[in-house]
Design a protein around this motif. Sequence first.
Motif, PDB file in Angstrom:
ATOM      1  N   GLN A 221      -4.921  24.445 -13.756  1.00  0.00           N
ATOM      2  CA  GLN A 221      -3.862  23.649 -14.375  1.00  0.00           C
ATOM      3  C   GLN A 221      -4.489  22.516 -15.196  1.00  0.00           C
ATOM      4  N   TRP A 222      -5.305  22.860 -16.185  1.00  0.00           N
ATOM      5  CA  TRP A 222      -6.002  21.857 -16.970  1.00  0.00           C
ATOM      6  C   TRP A 222      -5.036  20.982 -17.762  1.00  0.00           C
ATOM      7  N   TRP A 223      -3.864  21.482 -18.065  1.00  0.00           N
ATOM      8  CA  TRP A 223      -2.894  20.752 -18.856  1.00  0.00           C
ATOM      9  C   TRP A 223      -2.096  19.755 -18.030  1.00  0.00           C
ATOM     10  N   ASN A 224      -2.253  19.795 -16.719  1.00  0.00           N
ATOM     11  CA  ASN A 224      -1.511  18.903 -15.836  1.00  0.00           C
ATOM     12  C   ASN A 224      -2.383  17.695 -15.494  1.00  0.00           C
ATOM     13  N   PRO A 225      -1.977  16.470 -15.894  1.00  0.00           N
ATOM     14  CA  PRO A 225      -2.850  15.301 -15.677  1.00  0.00           C
ATOM     15  C   PRO A 225      -2.800  14.733 -14.272  1.00  0.00           C
ATOM     16  N   PHE A 226      -1.847  15.139 -13.443  1.00  0.00           N
ATOM     17  CA  PHE A 226      -1.714  14.531 -12.129  1.00  0.00           C
ATOM     18  C   PHE A 226      -2.862  14.986 -11.222  1.00  0.00           C
ATOM     19  N   PRO A 227      -3.460  14.040 -10.494  1.00  0.00           N
ATOM     20  CA  PRO A 227      -4.639  14.360  -9.668  1.00  0.00           C
ATOM     21  C   PRO A 227      -4.298  15.309  -8.533  1.00  0.00           C
ATOM     22  N   LYS A 228      -5.232  16.226  -8.262  1.00  0.00           N
ATOM     23  CA  LYS A 228      -5.041  17.218  -7.202  1.00  0.00           C
ATOM     24  C   LYS A 228      -5.673  16.797  -5.881  1.00  0.00           C
ATOM     25  N   THR A 229      -6.402  15.701  -5.893  1.00  0.00           N
ATOM     26  CA  THR A 229      -7.038  15.220  -4.669  1.00  0.00           C
ATOM     27  C   THR A 229      -7.188  13.711  -4.743  1.00  0.00           C
ATOM     28  N   ARG A 230      -7.418  13.089  -3.604  1.00  0.00           N
ATOM     29  CA  ARG A 230      -7.650  11.651  -3.533  1.00  0.00           C
ATOM     30  C   ARG A 230      -9.122  11.395  -3.191  1.00  0.00           C
ATOM     31  N   ARG A 266       1.015  10.263  -1.037  1.00  0.00           N
ATOM     32  CA  ARG A 266      -0.184   9.677  -0.430  1.00  0.00           C
ATOM     33  C   ARG A 266      -0.831   8.625  -1.338  1.00  0.00           C
ATOM     34  N   PHE A 267      -0.505   8.662  -2.646  1.00  0.00           N
ATOM     35  CA  PHE A 267      -1.042   7.664  -3.561  1.00  0.00           C
ATOM     36  C   PHE A 267      -0.347   6.318  -3.417  1.00  0.00           C
ATOM     37  N   LEU A 268       0.745   6.281  -2.638  1.00  0.00           N
ATOM     38  CA  LEU A 268       1.414   5.007  -2.382  1.00  0.00           C
ATOM     39  C   LEU A 268       0.649   4.184  -1.358  1.00  0.00           C
ATOM     40  N   GLU A 269      -0.214   4.816  -0.590  1.00  0.00           N
ATOM     41  CA  GLU A 269      -0.971   4.117   0.437  1.00  0.00           C
ATOM     42  C   GLU A 269      -2.189   3.422  -0.174  1.00  0.00           C
ATOM     43  N   GLU A 270      -2.542   2.272   0.386  1.00  0.00           N
ATOM     44  CA  GLU A 270      -3.716   1.537  -0.070  1.00  0.00           C
ATOM     45  C   GLU A 270      -4.282   0.777   1.107  1.00  0.00           C
ATOM     46  N   PHE A 386       1.399  -6.430 -20.045  1.00  0.00           N
ATOM     47  CA  PHE A 386       1.919  -6.226 -18.693  1.00  0.00           C
ATOM     48  C   PHE A 386       1.560  -4.839 -18.172  1.00  0.00           C
ATOM     49  N   VAL A 387       1.711  -3.823 -19.018  1.00  0.00           N
ATOM     50  CA  VAL A 387       1.396  -2.461 -18.593  1.00  0.00           C
ATOM     51  C   VAL A 387      -0.085  -2.332 -18.241  1.00  0.00           C
ATOM     52  N   ALA A 388      -0.957  -2.944 -19.060  1.00  0.00           N
ATOM     53  CA  ALA A 388      -2.397  -2.839 -18.815  1.00  0.00           C
ATOM     54  C   ALA A 388      -2.783  -3.515 -17.499  1.00  0.00           C
ATOM     55  N   ILE A 389      -2.186  -4.680 -17.226  1.00  0.00           N
ATOM     56  CA  ILE A 389      -2.501  -5.383 -15.986  1.00  0.00           C
ATOM     57  C   ILE A 389      -1.903  -4.667 -14.787  1.00  0.00           C
ATOM     58  N   ALA A 390      -0.640  -4.236 -14.920  1.00  0.00           N
ATOM     59  CA  ALA A 390       0.036  -3.569 -13.803  1.00  0.00           C
ATOM     60  C   ALA A 390      -0.628  -2.254 -13.444  1.00  0.00           C
ATOM     61  N   ASN A 391      -1.295  -1.632 -14.412  1.00  0.00           N
ATOM     62  CA  ASN A 391      -1.944  -0.356 -14.141  1.00  0.00           C
ATOM     63  C   ASN A 391      -3.053  -0.496 -13.094  1.00  0.00           C
ATOM     64  N   TYR A 392      -3.631  -1.705 -12.969  1.00  0.00           N
ATOM     65  CA  TYR A 392      -4.685  -1.923 -11.984  1.00  0.00           C
ATOM     66  C   TYR A 392      -4.132  -2.057 -10.572  1.00  0.00           C
ATOM     67  N   ALA A 393      -2.815  -2.152 -10.425  1.00  0.00           N
ATOM     68  CA  ALA A 393      -2.232  -2.135  -9.087  1.00  0.00           C
ATOM     69  C   ALA A 393      -2.339  -0.761  -8.452  1.00  0.00           C
ATOM     70  N   GLN A 394      -2.544   0.269  -9.274  1.00  0.00           N
ATOM     71  CA  GLN A 394      -2.737   1.626  -8.779  1.00  0.00           C
ATOM     72  C   GLN A 394      -4.234   1.839  -8.556  1.00  0.00           C
ATOM     73  N   HIS A 395      -4.619   2.088  -7.299  1.00  0.00           N
ATOM     74  CA  HIS A 395      -6.041   2.169  -6.966  1.00  0.00           C
ATOM     75  C   HIS A 395      -6.691   3.462  -7.419  1.00  0.00           C
ATOM     76  N   SER A 396      -5.896   4.448  -7.822  1.00  0.00           N
ATOM     77  CA  SER A 396      -6.442   5.727  -8.270  1.00  0.00           C
ATOM     78  C   SER A 396      -6.514   5.761  -9.789  1.00  0.00           C
ATOM     79  N   TYR A 397      -7.735   5.877 -10.331  1.00  0.00           N
ATOM     80  CA  TYR A 397      -7.891   5.984 -11.776  1.00  0.00           C
ATOM     81  C   TYR A 397      -7.179   7.223 -12.319  1.00  0.00           C
ATOM     82  N   GLU A 398      -7.292   8.320 -11.576  1.00  0.00           N
ATOM     83  CA  GLU A 398      -6.688   9.570 -12.043  1.00  0.00           C
ATOM     84  C   GLU A 398      -5.172   9.444 -12.154  1.00  0.00           C
ATOM     85  N   MET A 399      -4.534   8.832 -11.147  1.00  0.00           N
ATOM     86  CA  MET A 399      -3.094   8.654 -11.203  1.00  0.00           C
ATOM     87  C   MET A 399      -2.710   7.679 -12.303  1.00  0.00           C
TER      88      MET A 399
END
Length: 470
Positions: A221-230, A266-270, A386-399
């Motif tokens: 699924q190369w066209w799907n950007p959502f991460p398949k693992t953590r 599971r990406f909601l957990e940190e 705001f979007v650039a700063i808020a993006n760092y609240a997500q600990h997964s680069y892939e997500m």
Amino acid sequence: MKRVKDAFDERAAALDGLLGVGRSFDMIGRTLRIGGRRARLWVVNGYADDTVLERAISAWLPIPSLEDVGTLQAFADRYVSVCDATVETDRLKAVTSVFAGKTLLIIDGFSGGVVLDAKQFPLRSVEEPDTSKVLRGSHDGFGESVMKNAALLRRRIRDSQLTLESLQVGTRSRTDVVLCYMENRVDRKLLDQLRKKLEAMDVGSTAMSQESVAEAIAPPQWWNPFPKTRYTERPDVAAASVLEGDILLMIDNTPAVMLLPCSLFRFLEEVNDYYFPPLVGTYLRIVRVIVLLLTLFVTPLWYLLVKSPDTLRQSLHFLLIEDEYYVPLILQLLLVEFIIDVLKLASLNTPDVLSNSFSMLGALILGDFAVQARWLVPEVLVYMAFVAIANYAQHSYEMGYAVKLCRMVLLLLIWLFDWWGFIGGILGILALIASTRPLIGKGYLYPLIPFNGKDLWALLHHRPIDRNNS
């Protein structure tokens, strides 16, 4: 007797050729004499632990005779003091062991060789990962040695049920990977599924470590950007996941450990959620969910509302752009998305001494000057900042990048089809998420689909410790 010596010479010459003695300066091959018989030893110079090898060789040289030693295994049992020592009869496995840092010893008159684990890898210190810092809790992190990482995990889980199963993947790199799980809590079906995928890997090299392994066993699924693992580089996160029944995949030469199975929730957990009381941890998790939704929708919604100012309600007129501009809004938004990524890439190659100067220079030139030149309007910079700063609240680069790509597609659909494009984009994102296939697991939307109320509630809030199962 001469025939046996010729056979030994042939074995030694063949191993010299396979190991690259003479071609590679760091491959050492040394001839010894043990108990009146010729012997030869191979080791990679950069891996060798000189103290251990010197002690082992010092014990072999005074041996008067090996006539009463019938097999190589008997020799290893009697004269090899290194803790991890095995007799290997497969030549390819013996060669691979030397490349992995071990020492190979063959003796005239015995078939096979003794493989000694007398290596000492060049390692960096155990330090906290830059992207997963905590206010409280441990400040150590995984390194590039799978053996050291296993020790960090063992330090936290002193239970006989903890199992670390070793495999090798890659026909050329022969990279060591380790499956870590709790024998009494793991889902055996998922474990067998992952083990079969690893054993069936048909790749020559895993030079990119965890990403090479993930791409080799992931669904196409190369066209799907959502991460398949953590991933995690924290031993405490890895230990907690194992105790909950997850499977860890440790890969040599990388500090990133794969956590399986993976689902969207599971990406909601940190990690910081669990170093605070349950109420505070739940609040932080709610904030993270809200911020994730805002990073996806704030700029598309704003662009959708100001795209047709005549239809905007009076109470929302504060969103309108008052300054004159020449570049279309859609191009401004996409241009700033591109500039933010350029700044991220540039910061990776900026020396630490110049990082502060680089940040100030980028803010001045790309911010103030762009507004004065009327390339960008202040509103675009405010929302994108705001979007650039808020993006760092997500600990997964892939997500984070999956959300970014979805946001850019949503902007283009709104530019083309207005409200219909916005609605179609949301439906498309939902369909993309629903069709995402993780490496292993019950589904990307589990425990929502298939529904499991207990697991879903556990993921949505920070639950206190279960004293009966802790």
